[in-house]
Structure formats: C-alpha cells, structure tokens
Scaffold this active site. Sequence first.
Site, mmCIF file in Angstrom:
data_model
loop_
_atom_site.group_PDB
_atom_site.id
_atom_site.type_symbol
_atom_site.label_atom_id
_atom_site.label_comp_id
_atom_site.label_asym_id
_atom_site.label_seq_id
_atom_site.Cartn_x
_atom_site.Cartn_y
_atom_site.Cartn_z
ATOM 1 N N HIS A 65 44.367 36.668 69.538
ATOM 2 C CA HIS A 65 43.887 36.116 68.279
ATOM 3 C C HIS A 65 44.722 36.715 67.143
ATOM 4 O O HIS A 65 44.382 37.746 66.582
ATOM 5 C CB HIS A 65 42.413 36.497 68.101
ATOM 6 N N TYR A 88 33.704 35.365 67.626
ATOM 7 C CA TYR A 88 32.777 34.266 67.353
ATOM 8 C C TYR A 88 31.322 34.727 67.452
ATOM 9 O O TYR A 88 30.487 34.067 68.080
ATOM 10 C CB TYR A 88 33.015 33.112 68.333
#
Length: 267
Positions: A133, A69
């Site tokens: 992830h 992010y």
Amino acid sequence: METDPLPLRPFGSTGLDISILGLGTVKLGRNQGVKYPEGFVIPDDRQAAALLSLAKSLGINLIDTAPAYGNSEQRLGTLLKGQRDQWVICSKVGEEFEGGQSWFEFTPEHTRFSIERSLQRLNTDVIDMVLVHSDGNDETIIRKFGTLDALAALKAEGKIRAFGMSSKTVSGGLLAAKHSDGVMVTWNLQYDDELPVIDYCREHHKGVLIKKALASGHATLAGEDPIQKTFDMLFAHQGVSSAIVGTINAEHLATNVRKAVQASRGI
C-alpha cells in the site's frame, strides 16, 4: 433478463483467474478519512453477508481488503467462513489506519508481522494476493526497504500466492511490475497517466488491478453513462485483469456487473 456471466481473466502468470470486477471492502470496515462524494453507514453483518452473497451470485470472485480498511479483514474472516475456497482475496501491507489517521511502515519485519496478522484476521492459511500500500514513494519503498523482496520470501514460504504494489507513480509502477507478479494502478476517464504501466504488464505477463476506476464515485456525477464508458475503455485493454469497485449498494453492484459484462461483449 439473464446476462452473460462475468468473465474471468488471468492475473498475469500467477495461475489465479479473477473476475473482471472485484469487490472493494473499505466500506465494510471504515467510514473515516475516505474520499467518496457522500457519507455512508458501515453495513451490519446481515447487510454485509447479503452483499457478499450477491457479489458471488453475479460472478465476482475477487475481494479487495487491507489492514488500513478498519476492521474489514476481521469481518471478512467471519463472513467468509465455510466459503473461503470460492474467493480470491487481495490484501495489503504498508499502511495502517488508527485513530482516524494513516501511517506507513514498509520494513521487512513489519511486512511479515502484517501478513501473519492478516492471515489470522482473515481466518485463512494463505492470502491469494498481497500488494504494498504505497504512500507515493514507490521507488524508495522498493529500493530502500526491500518490501517486495520480503513478500517474495513469504510467497516462497506458501503464505501468499502472488504479490505486487498498489503504486502511485509511473516509474514506481514499472519498477514494481518488473520485480513482482503485478500492480494496482489508477485509470479512469479523467486520468490515464499510468497507462504505460498497464502496457508493460501486458507485454510481460504481469497482473493489473485498476483502482479508482469510477474516480471514487465521482465519475457518476457527470456525463452520459460514465460507468459504461469507463468499463468499455478498461476492458478493451487486455492488460487489465480486473477493476475494483467499492460499493455497498446492491443495486449499484448489479448495475456495475451488467455494464462490465456489456463491455466485455465488445472486446
């Protein structure tokens, strides 16, 4: 008019109690390669601090971030200084984002490197939750790379409190749930394929975080109050621990909390 407080639910059997809405922070660190209906400007430190303060005042205690992010982790490490014990932080391993592109690395060595880096970036001694992830190859990640085993070792060392996978397949989600504390899965009004994973987690006392609950913002584009319908559906399922909502709009955040509280009343 005052509303009831945002309820907490346990994240499986980890001992972590989290608000039924969590704040996703991809928009604090990255505005490239995201799948929202409209572009946005990353908030400055004053705006980000105000958003976090509002979230806390509304009863949100869960923050979702990731190395992928952008500089979200680094910013949170500064913004949450002095209030770390008031938040449950969920971060990730496996996906990196550089030069506008994602790449993936699931080896135990990179997993350990990533955790140590996140601890520094977040300015903390322990990360409450860490999820893999996934790139979509859930079972390969678990069976070939042993990423969950690496996270289990880091949990035993006290560097993380809980671990699991942000999965993308039903079979991978079920396997991840079996070998970890919980999962993050997709569920919204248009997609319920991963519901068997949530059912399994409820039966086996595993935690469940919901991603893309509002279809990355697209759920607001059609239908009569799709947000309320979504929350009514999600929170009626006792297997759901929390849904992650990634807004940077204060009005939207307050509305989401109000609707989540309303949904919780009907349970």
